[in-house]
Motif scaffolding. Sequence first.
Motif, PDB file in Angstrom:
ATOM      1  N   VAL A  24      13.233  32.820  69.058  1.00  0.00           N
ATOM      2  CA  VAL A  24      14.317  33.504  69.766  1.00  0.00           C
ATOM      3  C   VAL A  24      13.803  34.791  70.406  1.00  0.00           C
ATOM      4  CG1 VAL A  24      16.521  34.712  69.432  1.00  0.00           C
ATOM      5  CG2 VAL A  24      16.152  32.473  68.391  1.00  0.00           C
ATOM      6  N   GLN A  25      12.972  35.537  69.684  1.00  0.00           N
ATOM      7  CA  GLN A  25      12.423  36.778  70.244  1.00  0.00           C
ATOM      8  C   GLN A  25      11.507  36.489  71.431  1.00  0.00           C
ATOM      9  OE1 GLN A  25      10.659  38.776  66.864  1.00  0.00           O
ATOM     10  NE2 GLN A  25      12.461  40.083  66.650  1.00  0.00           N
ATOM     11  N   PHE A  26      10.715  35.419  71.347  1.00  0.00           N
ATOM     12  CA  PHE A  26       9.840  35.066  72.455  1.00  0.00           C
ATOM     13  C   PHE A  26      10.654  34.721  73.698  1.00  0.00           C
ATOM     14  CE2 PHE A  26       7.696  31.756  74.930  1.00  0.00           C
ATOM     15  CZ  PHE A  26       6.616  32.495  75.385  1.00  0.00           C
ATOM     16  N   ILE A  27      11.679  33.889  73.522  1.00  0.00           N
ATOM     17  CA  ILE A  27      12.522  33.514  74.660  1.00  0.00           C
ATOM     18  C   ILE A  27      13.182  34.753  75.250  1.00  0.00           C
ATOM     19  CG2 ILE A  27      14.635  32.279  75.303  1.00  0.00           C
ATOM     20  CD1 ILE A  27      12.173  30.490  75.053  1.00  0.00           C
ATOM     21  N   ALA A  28      13.650  35.664  74.406  1.00  0.00           N
ATOM     22  CA  ALA A  28      14.281  36.884  74.898  1.00  0.00           C
ATOM     23  C   ALA A  28      13.306  37.743  75.689  1.00  0.00           C
ATOM     24  CB  ALA A  28      14.864  37.682  73.734  1.00  0.00           C
ATOM     25  N   SER A  29      12.025  37.681  75.330  1.00  0.00           N
ATOM     26  CA  SER A  29      11.036  38.515  76.024  1.00  0.00           C
ATOM     27  C   SER A  29      10.589  37.926  77.363  1.00  0.00           C
ATOM     28  CB  SER A  29       9.815  38.751  75.134  1.00  0.00           C
ATOM     29  OG  SER A  29       9.055  37.569  74.986  1.00  0.00           O
ATOM     30  N   VAL A  30      10.669  36.603  77.521  1.00  0.00           N
ATOM     31  CA  VAL A  30      10.181  35.999  78.766  1.00  0.00           C
ATOM     32  C   VAL A  30      11.291  35.639  79.754  1.00  0.00           C
ATOM     33  CG1 VAL A  30       8.078  35.096  77.712  1.00  0.00           C
ATOM     34  CG2 VAL A  30      10.099  33.658  77.814  1.00  0.00           C
ATOM     35  N   MET A  31      12.514  35.564  79.278  1.00  0.00           N
ATOM     36  CA  MET A  31      13.622  35.181  80.162  1.00  0.00           C
ATOM     37  C   MET A  31      14.311  36.431  80.709  1.00  0.00           C
ATOM     38  SD  MET A  31      13.672  31.869  80.233  1.00  0.00           S
ATOM     39  CE  MET A  31      15.233  31.448  80.914  1.00  0.00           C
ATOM     40  N   PRO A  32      14.827  36.349  81.938  1.00  0.00           N
ATOM     41  CA  PRO A  32      15.661  37.454  82.435  1.00  0.00           C
ATOM     42  C   PRO A  32      16.908  37.600  81.556  1.00  0.00           C
ATOM     43  CG  PRO A  32      15.095  35.940  84.209  1.00  0.00           C
ATOM     44  CD  PRO A  32      14.634  35.310  82.935  1.00  0.00           C
ATOM     45  N   ASP A  33      17.469  38.800  81.541  1.00  0.00           N
ATOM     46  CA  ASP A  33      18.613  39.077  80.659  1.00  0.00           C
ATOM     47  C   ASP A  33      19.772  38.108  80.849  1.00  0.00           C
ATOM     48  OD1 ASP A  33      17.280  41.191  79.513  1.00  0.00           O
ATOM     49  OD2 ASP A  33      18.186  42.700  80.820  1.00  0.00           O
ATOM     50  N   THR A  34      20.013  37.701  82.063  1.00  0.00           N
ATOM     51  CA  THR A  34      21.170  36.829  82.323  1.00  0.00           C
ATOM     52  C   THR A  34      20.918  35.366  81.933  1.00  0.00           C
ATOM     53  OG1 THR A  34      20.408  36.557  84.602  1.00  0.00           O
ATOM     54  CG2 THR A  34      22.038  38.278  84.177  1.00  0.00           C
ATOM     55  N   TYR A  35      19.667  35.003  81.604  1.00  0.00           N
ATOM     56  CA  TYR A  35      19.337  33.611  81.280  1.00  0.00           C
ATOM     57  C   TYR A  35      18.826  33.424  79.849  1.00  0.00           C
ATOM     58  CZ  TYR A  35      19.794  32.565  86.207  1.00  0.00           C
ATOM     59  OH  TYR A  35      20.280  32.409  87.481  1.00  0.00           O
ATOM     60  N   GLU A  36      19.038  34.414  78.969  1.00  0.00           N
ATOM     61  CA  GLU A  36      18.545  34.284  77.596  1.00  0.00           C
ATOM     62  C   GLU A  36      19.168  33.102  76.867  1.00  0.00           C
ATOM     63  OE1 GLU A  36      18.908  37.900  75.422  1.00  0.00           O
ATOM     64  OE2 GLU A  36      17.461  38.958  76.667  1.00  0.00           O
ATOM     65  N   ALA A  37      20.468  32.904  77.032  1.00  0.00           N
ATOM     66  CA  ALA A  37      21.141  31.788  76.354  1.00  0.00           C
ATOM     67  C   ALA A  37      20.614  30.444  76.864  1.00  0.00           C
ATOM     68  CB  ALA A  37      22.648  31.883  76.545  1.00  0.00           C
ATOM     69  N   SER A  38      20.369  30.344  78.160  1.00  0.00           N
ATOM     70  CA  SER A  38      19.810  29.104  78.718  1.00  0.00           C
ATOM     71  C   SER A  38      18.410  28.863  78.167  1.00  0.00           C
ATOM     72  CB  SER A  38      19.757  29.183  80.236  1.00  0.00           C
ATOM     73  OG  SER A  38      21.048  29.299  80.768  1.00  0.00           O
ATOM     74  N   GLY A  39      17.628  29.914  78.051  1.00  0.00           N
ATOM     75  CA  GLY A  39      16.280  29.791  77.496  1.00  0.00           C
ATOM     76  C   GLY A  39      16.314  29.319  76.058  1.00  0.00           C
ATOM     77  N   GLN A  40      17.258  29.835  75.281  1.00  0.00           N
ATOM     78  CA  GLN A  40      17.376  29.390  73.894  1.00  0.00           C
ATOM     79  C   GLN A  40      17.828  27.932  73.823  1.00  0.00           C
ATOM     80  OE1 GLN A  40      19.580  32.100  71.433  1.00  0.00           O
ATOM     81  NE2 GLN A  40      18.433  33.861  72.186  1.00  0.00           N
ATOM     82  N   GLY A  41      18.660  27.515  74.762  1.00  0.00           N
ATOM     83  CA  GLY A  41      19.061  26.110  74.824  1.00  0.00           C
ATOM     84  C   GLY A  41      17.880  25.197  75.101  1.00  0.00           C
ATOM     85  N   VAL A  42      17.032  25.605  76.042  1.00  0.00           N
ATOM     86  CA  VAL A  42      15.824  24.815  76.343  1.00  0.00           C
ATOM     87  C   VAL A  42      14.906  24.776  75.122  1.00  0.00           C
ATOM     88  CG1 VAL A  42      13.745  24.750  77.768  1.00  0.00           C
ATOM     89  CG2 VAL A  42      15.956  25.229  78.822  1.00  0.00           C
ATOM     90  N   LEU A  43      14.773  25.903  74.435  1.00  0.00           N
ATOM     91  CA  LEU A  43      13.953  25.944  73.218  1.00  0.00           C
ATOM     92  C   LEU A  43      14.478  24.959  72.178  1.00  0.00           C
ATOM     93  CD1 LEU A  43      11.702  27.325  71.508  1.00  0.00           C
ATOM     94  CD2 LEU A  43      13.434  28.978  70.802  1.00  0.00           C
ATOM     95  N   LEU A  44      15.778  24.893  71.988  1.00  0.00           N
ATOM     96  CA  LEU A  44      16.355  23.958  71.025  1.00  0.00           C
ATOM     97  C   LEU A  44      16.136  22.509  71.443  1.00  0.00           C
ATOM     98  CD1 LEU A  44      19.683  25.761  70.111  1.00  0.00           C
ATOM     99  CD2 LEU A  44      17.703  25.398  68.653  1.00  0.00           C
ATOM    100  N   ILE A  45      16.227  22.226  72.732  1.00  0.00           N
ATOM    101  CA  ILE A  45      15.976  20.870  73.217  1.00  0.00           C
ATOM    102  C   ILE A  45      14.523  20.477  72.945  1.00  0.00           C
ATOM    103  CG2 ILE A  45      15.752  19.456  75.306  1.00  0.00           C
ATOM    104  CD1 ILE A  45      18.241  20.975  76.366  1.00  0.00           C
ATOM    105  N   ILE A  46      13.602  21.391  73.215  1.00  0.00           N
ATOM    106  CA  ILE A  46      12.179  21.100  72.991  1.00  0.00           C
ATOM    107  C   ILE A  46      11.901  20.897  71.511  1.00  0.00           C
ATOM    108  CG2 ILE A  46       9.865  22.103  73.111  1.00  0.00           C
ATOM    109  CD1 ILE A  46      10.774  23.400  75.783  1.00  0.00           C
ATOM    110  N   ARG A  47      12.449  21.754  70.667  1.00  0.00           N
ATOM    111  CA  ARG A  47      12.240  21.595  69.217  1.00  0.00           C
ATOM    112  C   ARG A  47      12.838  20.289  68.717  1.00  0.00           C
ATOM    113  NH1 ARG A  47      13.336  27.650  66.896  1.00  0.00           N
ATOM    114  NH2 ARG A  47      11.218  28.424  67.203  1.00  0.00           N
ATOM    115  N   GLY A  48      14.037  19.961  69.178  1.00  0.00           N
ATOM    116  CA  GLY A  48      14.673  18.720  68.744  1.00  0.00           C
ATOM    117  C   GLY A  48      13.914  17.485  69.195  1.00  0.00           C
ATOM    118  N   THR A  49      13.428  17.522  70.433  1.00  0.00           N
ATOM    119  CA  THR A  49      12.645  16.399  70.949  1.00  0.00           C
ATOM    120  C   THR A  49      11.344  16.259  70.170  1.00  0.00           C
ATOM    121  OG1 THR A  49      13.600  16.733  73.141  1.00  0.00           O
ATOM    122  CG2 THR A  49      11.581  15.424  73.019  1.00  0.00           C
ATOM    123  N   GLY A  50      10.704  17.388  69.890  1.00  0.00           N
ATOM    124  CA  GLY A  50       9.462  17.352  69.117  1.00  0.00           C
ATOM    125  C   GLY A  50       9.666  16.800  67.717  1.00  0.00           C
TER     126      GLY A  50
END
Length: 94
Positions: A24-50
């Motif tokens: 979550v901290q990594f996504i918050a650091s690389v995503m723009p402020d307005t897209y943090e929630a979208s970045g966390q959603g993509v992270l969850l999709i990647i983790r779930g797929t993995g």
Amino acid sequence: MSFVVLSLDLLHGISFACSQIAGVQFIASVMPDTYEASGQGVLLIIRGTGATLGLFLGGIMEDKLGGRGLYACLSAVVTFGLAILGLASMMKRN
């Protein structure tokens, strides 16, 4: 023996929580402020797929190689990953 297993399970819980927080901290650091929630959603999709692919392929490998063969193969994968991490760390210092 059960005390040892339960103690190790607690360590797994701590390490899992730390990896979730780090993600979550990594996504918050690389995503723009307005897209943090979208970045966390993509992270969850990647983790779930993995996780899904890992369970599926692990089951196939266990059928073909047996339990010992599966763990031997996975230990080789982890060793390879550690070698890559070590090389990347050395290259980053230079």
